[in-house]
Write an enzyme that holds these catalytic residues in place. Structure first.
Site, PDB file in Angstrom:
ATOM      1  CB  CYS A 142     -10.829  -1.985   0.615  1.00 16.75           C
ATOM      2  SG  CYS A 142     -10.218  -1.419  -0.992  1.00 16.75           S
TER       3      CYS A 142
ATOM      4  CG  ASN B 154      -0.487  -0.322   2.504  1.00 16.19           C
ATOM      5  OD1 ASN B 154       0.563  -0.946   2.641  1.00 16.19           O
ATOM      6  ND2 ASN B 154      -1.202   0.083   3.523  1.00 16.19           N
ATOM      7  CB  ILE B 155       1.661   3.594  -2.388  1.00 17.19           C
ATOM      8  CG1 ILE B 155       2.540   2.387  -2.748  1.00 17.19           C
ATOM      9  CG2 ILE B 155       2.442   4.900  -2.572  1.00 17.19           C
ATOM     10  CD1 ILE B 155       2.852   2.250  -4.233  1.00 17.19           C
ATOM     11  CD  GLU B 156      -1.275   4.761   4.474  1.00 20.54           C
ATOM     12  OE1 GLU B 156      -0.748   5.585   5.257  1.00 20.54           O
ATOM     13  OE2 GLU B 156      -2.002   3.805   4.857  1.00 20.54           O
TER      14      GLU B 156
ATOM     15  CD  GLU C 138      -5.512  -5.898  -1.138  1.00 23.20           C
ATOM     16  OE1 GLU C 138      -4.884  -4.833  -0.982  1.00 23.20           O
ATOM     17  OE2 GLU C 138      -6.363  -6.285  -0.320  1.00 23.20           O
TER      18      GLU C 138
ATOM     19  CB  CYS D 201      -5.249  -1.327  -1.538  1.00 20.94           C
ATOM     20  SG  CYS D 201      -6.513  -0.519  -0.558  1.00 20.94           S
TER      21      CYS D 201
ATOM     22  CB  CYS E  33      -8.844  -4.314  -3.532  1.00 19.46           C
ATOM     23  SG  CYS E  33      -7.594  -3.054  -3.226  1.00 19.46           S
TER      24      CYS E  33
HETATM   25  N1  THU Z   1      -5.208  -1.544   2.728  1.00 15.74           N
HETATM   26  C1  THU Z   1      -4.652  -2.364   1.779  1.00 15.74           C
HETATM   27  O1  THU Z   1      -3.610  -2.033   1.177  1.00 15.74           O
HETATM   28  N2  THU Z   1      -5.258  -3.543   1.505  1.00 15.74           N
HETATM   29  C2  THU Z   1      -6.310  -4.047   2.216  1.00 15.74           C
HETATM   30  O2  THU Z   1      -6.752  -5.158   1.928  1.00 15.74           O
HETATM   31  C3  THU Z   1      -6.906  -3.261   3.306  1.00 15.74           C
HETATM   32  C4  THU Z   1      -6.450  -1.861   3.413  1.00 15.74           C
HETATM   33  C5  THU Z   1      -4.490  -0.301   3.085  1.00 15.74           C
HETATM   34  C6  THU Z   1      -5.082   0.994   2.651  1.00 15.74           C
HETATM   35  C7  THU Z   1      -4.449   1.946   3.657  1.00 15.74           C
HETATM   36  O3  THU Z   1      -3.132   2.285   3.222  1.00 15.74           O
HETATM   37  C8  THU Z   1      -4.304   1.121   4.916  1.00 15.74           C
HETATM   38  O4  THU Z   1      -4.369  -0.233   4.496  1.00 15.74           O
HETATM   39  C9  THU Z   1      -5.371   1.385   5.958  1.00 15.74           C
HETATM   40  O5  THU Z   1      -6.635   1.298   5.413  1.00 15.74           O
END
Ligand code: THU
Length: 134
Positions: free
Chosen positions: A87, A43-45, A56, A54, A90
């Site tokens: 989520c 995940n890259i915020e 995935e 996310c 995804c």
């Molecule tokens: N996130 C994912 O990368 N994959 C998931 O299946 C659930 C949520 C990430 C998004 C965000 O960066 C962090 O988790 C919190 O929601």
């Protein structure tokens, strides 16, 4: 052939690369193609929160952008009580690119792995067929 354990291991390694200064919730994913090629993602915020991608979708978009369209399995892992639940966004992207029967390995750091298929992750998914009229 790659085992589910090996794919989860790749997802765990990808999780180390997560950019998560806002949630501190790293997630890793690993996608394997029919030919056995692996694309990983984390995940890259972003300071503008909704721009976050996310793990995935990072893996899927990396693969699609490299011309891949045939996928065999996806693993995703995070530090959750139950195996991590992807989520809604995804799930929609998985439904777009992956066959309904494709296994998705949901894992956590305790070593628990739950297997679901793409169709059961998003029952009744809106898809390309719904856009076709008549
Ligand atoms: N996130 C994912 O990368 N994959 C998931 O299946 C659930 C949520 C990430 C998004 C965000 O960066 C962090 O988790 C919190 O929601």
């Amino acid at each position: 052939m790659f085992s589910k354990e090996e794919l989860v291991k790749k997802a765990l390694a990808a999780r180390e690369k997560a950019y998560v200064p806002y949630s501190n919730f790293p997630v890793g994913a690993a996608l394997i193609t029919k030919e056995g090629k692996i694309f990983t993602g984390c995940n890259i915020e972003n300071a503008a929160f909704p721009v976050t991608c996310c793990a995935e979708r990072t893996a899927l978009f990396k693969a699609v952008s490299e011309g891949e369209r045939s996928f065999e399995a996806l693993a995703v892992v995070a530090d959750t009580d139950r195996p991590v639940s992807p989520c809604g966004s995804c799930r929609q992207v998985l439904a777009e690119f992956c066959p309904p029967e494709m296994p998705v390995y949901l894992a956590n750091l305790r070593g628990e792995v739950e297997i679901m298929d793409v169709a059961s992750l998003l029952p009744g998914a809106f898809g390309a067929k719904d856009l076709m009229k008549g």
